[in-house]
Design an enzyme around this catalytic site. Structure first.
Site, PDB file in Angstrom:
ATOM      1  N   ILE A   1      36.812  18.751   3.179  1.00 47.54           N
ATOM      2  CA  ILE A   1      36.767  17.884   4.370  1.00 47.54           C
ATOM      3  C   ILE A   1      36.964  16.424   3.952  1.00 47.54           C
ATOM      4  O   ILE A   1      36.614  15.513   4.698  1.00 47.54           O
ATOM      5  CB  ILE A   1      35.441  18.053   5.162  1.00 47.54           C
ATOM      6  CG1 ILE A   1      34.208  17.868   4.251  1.00 47.54           C
ATOM      7  CG2 ILE A   1      35.404  19.387   5.849  1.00 47.54           C
ATOM      8  CD1 ILE A   1      32.892  17.823   5.010  1.00 47.54           C
TER       9      ILE A   1
ATOM     10  N   ARG B   1      39.919  14.518   1.435  1.00 51.44           N
ATOM     11  CA  ARG B   1      41.342  14.227   1.523  1.00 51.44           C
ATOM     12  C   ARG B   1      42.084  15.312   0.749  1.00 51.44           C
ATOM     13  O   ARG B   1      41.590  15.812  -0.280  1.00 51.44           O
ATOM     14  CB  ARG B   1      41.668  12.854   0.904  1.00 51.44           C
ATOM     15  CG  ARG B   1      41.260  11.657   1.741  1.00 51.44           C
ATOM     16  CD  ARG B   1      42.051  11.566   3.056  1.00 51.44           C
ATOM     17  NE  ARG B   1      41.712  10.382   3.844  1.00 51.44           N
ATOM     18  CZ  ARG B   1      40.794  10.342   4.804  1.00 51.44           C
ATOM     19  NH1 ARG B   1      40.116  11.423   5.135  1.00 51.44           N
ATOM     20  NH2 ARG B   1      40.574   9.217   5.468  1.00 51.44           N
TER      21      ARG B   1
ATOM     22  N   GLU C   1      50.234  15.820   5.613  1.00 53.21           N
ATOM     23  CA  GLU C   1      49.692  16.360   6.865  1.00 53.21           C
ATOM     24  C   GLU C   1      50.688  16.083   7.983  1.00 53.21           C
ATOM     25  O   GLU C   1      51.027  14.915   8.173  1.00 53.21           O
ATOM     26  CB  GLU C   1      48.353  15.692   7.207  1.00 53.21           C
ATOM     27  CG  GLU C   1      47.221  16.201   6.345  1.00 53.21           C
ATOM     28  CD  GLU C   1      45.924  15.432   6.531  1.00 53.21           C
ATOM     29  OE1 GLU C   1      45.875  14.540   7.399  1.00 53.21           O
ATOM     30  OE2 GLU C   1      44.974  15.686   5.801  1.00 53.21           O
TER      31      GLU C   1
ATOM     32  N   HIS D   1      43.115  18.025  10.173  1.00 49.80           N
ATOM     33  CA  HIS D   1      42.348  16.781   9.958  1.00 49.80           C
ATOM     34  C   HIS D   1      41.607  16.391  11.246  1.00 49.80           C
ATOM     35  O   HIS D   1      41.851  15.339  11.832  1.00 49.80           O
ATOM     36  CB  HIS D   1      43.289  15.656   9.510  1.00 49.80           C
ATOM     37  CG  HIS D   1      42.577  14.527   8.827  1.00 49.80           C
ATOM     38  ND1 HIS D   1      43.134  13.809   7.796  1.00 49.80           N
ATOM     39  CD2 HIS D   1      41.348  13.978   9.008  1.00 49.80           C
ATOM     40  CE1 HIS D   1      42.292  12.876   7.383  1.00 49.80           C
ATOM     41  NE2 HIS D   1      41.193  12.963   8.112  1.00 49.80           N
ATOM     42  N   ILE D   2      40.696  17.281  11.637  1.00 55.92           N
ATOM     43  CA  ILE D   2      39.977  17.067  12.901  1.00 55.92           C
ATOM     44  C   ILE D   2      38.497  16.751  12.678  1.00 55.92           C
ATOM     45  O   ILE D   2      37.682  16.883  13.590  1.00 55.92           O
ATOM     46  CB  ILE D   2      40.115  18.279  13.848  1.00 55.92           C
ATOM     47  CG1 ILE D   2      39.727  19.585  13.131  1.00 55.92           C
ATOM     48  CG2 ILE D   2      41.518  18.366  14.415  1.00 55.92           C
ATOM     49  CD1 ILE D   2      39.623  20.792  14.061  1.00 55.92           C
TER      50      ILE D   2
HETATM   51  O1  LIG Z   1      38.295   8.811   7.023  1.00 57.06           O
HETATM   52  C1  LIG Z   1      37.719   9.349   7.952  1.00 57.06           C
HETATM   53  O2  LIG Z   1      36.626   8.985   8.369  1.00 57.06           O
HETATM   54  C2  LIG Z   1      38.365  10.492   8.658  1.00 57.06           C
HETATM   55  O3  LIG Z   1      39.362  11.046   7.908  1.00 57.06           O
HETATM   56  C3  LIG Z   1      38.873  10.086  10.007  1.00 57.06           C
HETATM   57  O4  LIG Z   1      39.708   9.045   9.951  1.00 57.06           O
END
Ligand SMILES: O=C(O)[C@H](O)CO
Length: 394
Positions: free
Chosen positions: A308, A310, A339, A358-359
């Protein structure tokens, strides 16, 4: 497998004709630690706005005191895309104090506007902040990023222009931790496959031929015990999980005690012992491809890797091979590189993977809090006040 487009982006530029004159902080009361942080600095929350009608879940939000009796000649460029409905009342509130324009409008009137712009307010990776844009904004003071990750920004270059960068580490924590848990549960209990079976109305299907594994009492290894990692740990505790964590720089004793987590000084120990490994680190040169062939080889063949943070934190080629050869059981990714992945990418052909677009922060609440936290930071910079969340070049 679920694929789609990332949620709408909000980006804005903030222009001030004169000196900023907001006695500001802009805050969501639910961001408790952030609020405490600001309260220590005597922030005055005497204004409020409604996020929507109560019947539709709208709430009253405290916002920073604005010196309305003073002249407020600012211009705020705001492109909020798909988030427009969610931020409607916030936008209306801002409109009382600023003139709002879009990035497109800025680009069309660059000559006239460029000197007036003092801040860029961005959602996700838009707009692109390159040397050309920075050169065209001689009075820029702050880039207020909505989101915690700033890997899309060249911090050194921006700082060389005398511009500050801020992020929103508090606003993103709950929703991103929720997505981590959702991916872990969905992968363990094979929810996506189950959904596909139901949709195809496969009459030959028997649950006993098709078993998942339990998250309850399993071992979770969290790599990166920051705000989000800690929120994941809190949730994992409710699932009676054994929680291991590894942090590159700092042991977090207070958090450890609060959730009963065990610190692994060596990442290898965490990888070898965990049933689920969750990546919650920032992307930096040190964490790029942190998980490669060697690390995947250390994991249990029954383990699941969840990302969760990158995409580039994982060596994707190594992951494809590990999933194909069943070196690990499964992966669940909310982030990839690029992405979205190209249509023919081998990760998309595997059946032991879940990919979401990327949610992590794609919720009504998170979007509002991110916008509010970013505005708080932005106004603090413009007013020369202590900045709640500034990001420094390394
Ligand atoms: O960096 C972050 O907080 C998430 O990826 C959303 O932008």
């Amino acid at each position: 497998m679920f694929r789609g487009r990332a949620f709408g982006l909000l980006k804005s530029l903030h222009l001030m004709d004169g000196q900023p004159n907001l006695a500001c902080k802009f805050i969501h009361p639910a961001i408790t630690s952030h609020v405490h942080h600001c309260q220590k600095r005597n922030v005055d929350y005497t204004q409020s706005y409604k996020t929507g009608p109560s019947s539709a879940g709208g709430q009253t939000r405290n916002v920073p005191k604005i010196m309305a009796e003073q002249e407020l000649p600012g211009v705020l460029i705001l492109d909020i895309g798909g988030t427009h409905g969610v931020l409607e009342n916030l936008v209306a509130f801002l409109k009382k104090h600023f003139r709002l324009i879009t990035m497109k409008e800025f680009l069309e009137n660059k000559k006239e506007m460029s000197k007036k712009i003092q801040s860029v307010f961005m959602f996700e990776c838009r707009p692109t902040i390159d040397r050309e844009l920075l050169e065209s904004l001689p009075n820029l003071k702050v880039i207020a990023n909505s989101g915690v990750g700033v890997d899309h920004l060249d911090l050194k270059m921006i700082s060389n222009f005398g511009v500050k960068v801020t992020n929103t580490p508090h606003a993103v924590a709950d929703s991103t931790a929720d997505i981590g848990m959702a991916l872990m549960l969905a992968s363990a209990r094979r929810l996506v496959e189950g959904c596909q079976i139901s949709i195809s109305r496969d009459t030959k299907y028997f649950a006993v031929d098709w078993l998942g594994v339990e998250v309850t009492r399993a071992t979770l290894g969290i790599i990166g015990m920051g705000n989000i990692g800690y929120k994941v740990a809190q949730r994992a505790k409710a699932f009676e999980m054994k929680i291991l964590y590894h942090n590159r720089n700092q042991r977090k004793k207070e958090e450890e005690q609060a959730v009963g987590a065990h610190y692994c000084e060596k990442i290898e120990d965490l990888l070898q012992q965990s049933d689920f490994v969750m990546l919650v680190v920032n992307l930096t040169p040190e964490t790029c491809k942190l998980i490669g062939k060697r690390e995947l080889g250390l994991m249990k063949p029954t383990a699941t890797l969840i990302n969760i943070s990158r995409g580039a934190v994982i060596d994707q080629d190594a992951l494809v091979e590990a999933l194909q050869k069943k070196v690990i059981m499964a992966a669940a990714l909310d982030v990839t590189y690029p992405e979205p992945l190209p249509r023919d990418h081998p990760l998309l052909k595997l059946d032991n993977i879940i990919i979401t677009p990327h949610i992590g922060t794609a919720t009504v609440q998170a979007i509002r809090m991110m916008a509010e936290e970013a505005i708080t930071n932005m106004l603090a910079v413009l007013n020369g006040q202590p900045i709640p969340s500034e990001v420094f070049p390394r």
